[in-house]
Scaffold this active site. Structure first.
Site, PDB file in Angstrom:
ATOM      1  CE1 TYR A  18     -48.100 -61.579  61.206  1.00  0.00           C
ATOM      2  CE2 TYR A  18     -49.317 -61.882  63.260  1.00  0.00           C
ATOM      3  CZ  TYR A  18     -48.665 -61.061  62.361  1.00  0.00           C
ATOM      4  OH  TYR A  18     -48.566 -59.706  62.626  1.00  0.00           O
ATOM      5  CD  GLU A  40     -51.686 -54.987  62.602  1.00  0.00           C
ATOM      6  OE1 GLU A  40     -52.845 -54.967  63.093  1.00  0.00           O
ATOM      7  OE2 GLU A  40     -50.903 -55.930  62.775  1.00  0.00           O
ATOM      8  CD1 TRP A  48     -53.091 -61.736  62.484  1.00  0.00           C
ATOM      9  CD2 TRP A  48     -53.586 -59.721  61.662  1.00  0.00           C
ATOM     10  NE1 TRP A  48     -51.995 -61.277  61.774  1.00  0.00           N
ATOM     11  CE2 TRP A  48     -52.270 -60.042  61.264  1.00  0.00           C
ATOM     12  CE3 TRP A  48     -54.124 -58.503  61.249  1.00  0.00           C
ATOM     13  CZ2 TRP A  48     -51.491 -59.190  60.483  1.00  0.00           C
ATOM     14  CZ3 TRP A  48     -53.341 -57.654  60.480  1.00  0.00           C
ATOM     15  CH2 TRP A  48     -52.032 -58.013  60.101  1.00  0.00           C
TER      16      TRP A  48
END
Length: 185
Positions: A18, A40, A48
């Site tokens: 990522y 988000e 995350w």
């Protein structure tokens, strides 16, 4: 030769990929921007890494983030999604994704694209300076302004901290550490 990355990428292969391939890369596709706003918002209160592990589930559950399709979801879809372990099963976050799809369509009708709206808050990507010891902000004037505009348009789960993370993810802000190989020196 050792590749230097931002410390937050760690050594989890998913996070490294990522970091290396997505975070801070300019995004202009409305579906991807809708996806990033959704993810988000879903991340609030979670890591995350958890969200990245569920990203494929989100893509399946929310029709590859096609706002035309998602905007048509109804109460039965909410009930179905609350049973779907491949996403975060939080009623408010699920309902906000559906509502936000409608607002994406409104933005497209009003200004042409979600891309046009979100990128109007910056003059090209904002690039982190050369001070590697600088503490990254959790929100900025730009994220507060974009958050305010999205909220005005009815979007949910788009507070200024969430929107700053979105701006980083979508490349509106490039906060790669100055020592990171991805920093645009």
């Amino acid at each position: 030769m050792t590749v230097v990355r931002c410390a937050w990428a760690g050594d989890d292969p998913l996070m490294v990929a990522y970091h290396d391939e997505e975070w801070g890369v300019e995004e202009h596709d409305d579906r991807r921007l809708f996806e990033l706003i959704t993810l988000e918002g879903a991340q609030a209160g979670l890591s995350w890494t958890t969200i990245l592990r569920k990203r494929d589930g989100y893509r399946r559950a929310f029709a590859e983030f096609d706002p035309v399709v998602v905007a048509q979801f109804d109460a039965n879809d909410v009930d179905r999604l609350l049973q779907d372990a491949s996403i975060v099963r939080h009623r408010g976050k699920i309902e906000s994704t559906i509502a936000n799809a409608t607002h994406v369509l409104d933005v497209q009708r009003d200004v042409g694209s979600l891309d046009t709206l979100v990128w109007s808050f910056v003059d090209g990507p904002i690039v982190r300076g050369s001070d590697a010891s600088a503490v990254l902000p959790s929100q900025t004037d730009e994220s507060r302004a974009l958050s305010k505009e999205l909220k005005r348009r009815g979007f949910r789960f788009v507070g200024p901290t969430t929107i700053y993370a979105f701006m980083q993810a979508a490349g509106l802000v490039d906060d790669h550490d100055p020592t990171c190989f991805r920093h645009p020196t």
